[in-house]
Structures are given as structure tokens and as C-alpha cells.
Design an enzyme around this catalytic site. Sequence first.
Site, PDB file in Angstrom:
ATOM      1  N   GLU A  70       0.847  -1.188   0.000  1.00  0.00           N
ATOM      2  CA  GLU A  70       0.000   0.000   0.000  1.00  0.00           C
ATOM      3  C   GLU A  70       0.887   1.243   0.000  1.00  0.00           C
ATOM      4  OE1 GLU A  70      -3.791   1.648   2.632  1.00  0.00           O
ATOM      5  OE2 GLU A  70      -2.173   0.580   3.636  1.00  0.00           O
ATOM      6  N   LYS A 142     -10.289   0.435  -1.972  1.00  0.00           N
ATOM      7  CA  LYS A 142     -10.340  -0.026  -0.585  1.00  0.00           C
ATOM      8  C   LYS A 142     -11.687   0.283   0.050  1.00  0.00           C
ATOM      9  CE  LYS A 142      -7.643   0.569   3.709  1.00  0.00           C
ATOM     10  NZ  LYS A 142      -6.547   1.376   4.303  1.00  0.00           N
ATOM     11  N   CYS A 183      -4.785  -3.577   3.005  1.00  0.00           N
ATOM     12  CA  CYS A 183      -4.443  -3.282   4.395  1.00  0.00           C
ATOM     13  C   CYS A 183      -5.561  -3.541   5.409  1.00  0.00           C
ATOM     14  CB  CYS A 183      -3.934  -1.847   4.490  1.00  0.00           C
ATOM     15  SG  CYS A 183      -2.990  -1.500   6.003  1.00  0.00           S
TER      16      CYS A 183
END
Length: 308
Positions: A70, A142, A183
Site C-alpha cells: 500500500e 479499498k 491493508c
Amino acid sequence: MPVNVIGRIYTRLLLPRFCVSGESTMPSNSVRVAAAQMTSINDLAANFATCSRLVKEAASAGAKLLCFPEAFSYVGAKDGDSVSIAEPLNGPLMIKYCSLARESSIWLSLGGFQEKGSDDEHLCNTHVVVDDTGEIRSSYRKIHLFDVDVPGGRVYKESRFTEAGKDVVAVDSPIGRLGLTVCYDLRFPEIYQLLRFQHGAQVLLVPSAFTKVTGEAHWEILLRARAIENQCYVIAAAQAGKHNEKRESYGDTLIIDPWGTVVGRLPDRLSTGIAVADIDLSLVDSVREKMPIAKQRKPIDFWKAASL
């Protein structure tokens, strides 16, 4: 910056034909992958130079896919800095990364690119998969944003400058069907279950920039859990070390097999380099056949009735 390192750890379960020492020959039914570890800063050119070097290392090692962490292209000195450098996926920066893939004939997982959002105050934290011809094959925005008061650390509010995604994304590749996440998604098992059981994922990608505090406590445990419960490989490229005075990442890039065994890891969890391992999809099939959880799972209606 630490010297680049290529880390290889193999298990007998995964690769029974590998030699104990010296150079080894990859089994014919396996595909080599690599996962990068780096310390991105607020310098687009410097980060690109690091990524370019790691792409060459991965290609030289025979990897067909290299996964970056990321925020591989940029980590701002303060919250919100990334909005000012955000670009659309057809912008000049992504074009440069696509050229890297084409020049080295390697697939790239570019996890956590700063894609321009719907207004000037927001971006999308976007995981982009590029094929070996330099074409973007898929992208995932995300979904779970990092709005957290880290115990013993600082307060994060990713939603202040980031738009949350809405779509679960999987894409076919030479190493199998990839499930895309970023993440903080790691803490939400539902998205991984959807990727496995509804989208057919065989390899789960988790590019990350875990904090030092949360990484020490939960990083490896969560990754191995996602691999085991979904019977998938997990590739988790990680940011590592101090990016600036305010931000530090845990590191420890990992590649994990569907039995939960770590098969790729750098010797130093803070060094810049690549971890390399071989993906064997016959192991995925074997684990799933011997423990058929896909057939044994209960539908959501079962649990609704059971909770009455």
C-alpha cells in the site's frame, strides 16, 4: 536505505522436490511470485526508482507476479498530502508503472495507489493489477477505511480524505485467480469469504502499511488466519520502517500457503527487498479436497434462523 535482499523460505509440504541447499529447480506445476518490502517517502521519483529496481530483481528471480505494498508510490509527510498528488488511473504516474511491467514482462500488483477521487478533497486508495504487457487488468478501491485510535499511538482518520470503495474484485492471472484487498480490509473476514466462496479466489493479495503497534500485535496472526479459513495463498507486501517523523510501518512482508505456513519472508522485516516463493495451485486443490469447507458452510439463512 538498507541493502536489497531476496528472501526465500520453502516448506516440504509445498515444495517437496526442492533442494536443501544451493540453487533449486522450480516444480513444473508451480509459478514463482515475489512480494516487495519498502519504505516509501514523500518523493514520487525516489519511490519509482526503488520500485523499478525491485521489478528488475523480481524478474531476474523468475517471478511472474510482483506485489507492491500500500502507498508504494507516495507516503505524505502529513495527513492529506496524498490528495495533492492523486491522479486518474490513466495519468502519467500509473503509465510509468505500467511501462515497468511491460519492459520486464511481469505482472504487477500495485496496492494502494492514490487515485483521484470524485472531488478535489478526496482520493481513492486503489489496488491496481497490471499484466505483463502493461495493461491494467483490474482495480479495487479499498472498502474499509482506517479510522482508528491506535492504543499507545496516534489517531488515524483515513475517511477524511479517502472515498470508500463499494465493489469486491477478483481477477484471473497466470498464478491463479487473485482476490484484491488493501491493508485494513484484513480485519474484516467477510470480504475474504466473498472472494473465496463467491468469486473463486485462489490467491488473496493484502498490500499493506500496518502501523508498528498493530503489526507487532496482529499482522502475521491475521494473515495466517485468512489463508487457513479460506484455503488460499496470501501475499502480503508491506511498508517497513520510518517514512517521516510521524509515521512508521511494521514491515514483515509475507507469503503464506493455504495450510497457513509461511513460505516467503525477508530475513529482516525492515529491509528493502523482495520475498520470493512458488505458488502451487495443486496444493490449493488438495487442501480444499481433504477439508471441504466450501460444501460444509451454512447459508446465511441458517444462521438467521439459529439466532432466533
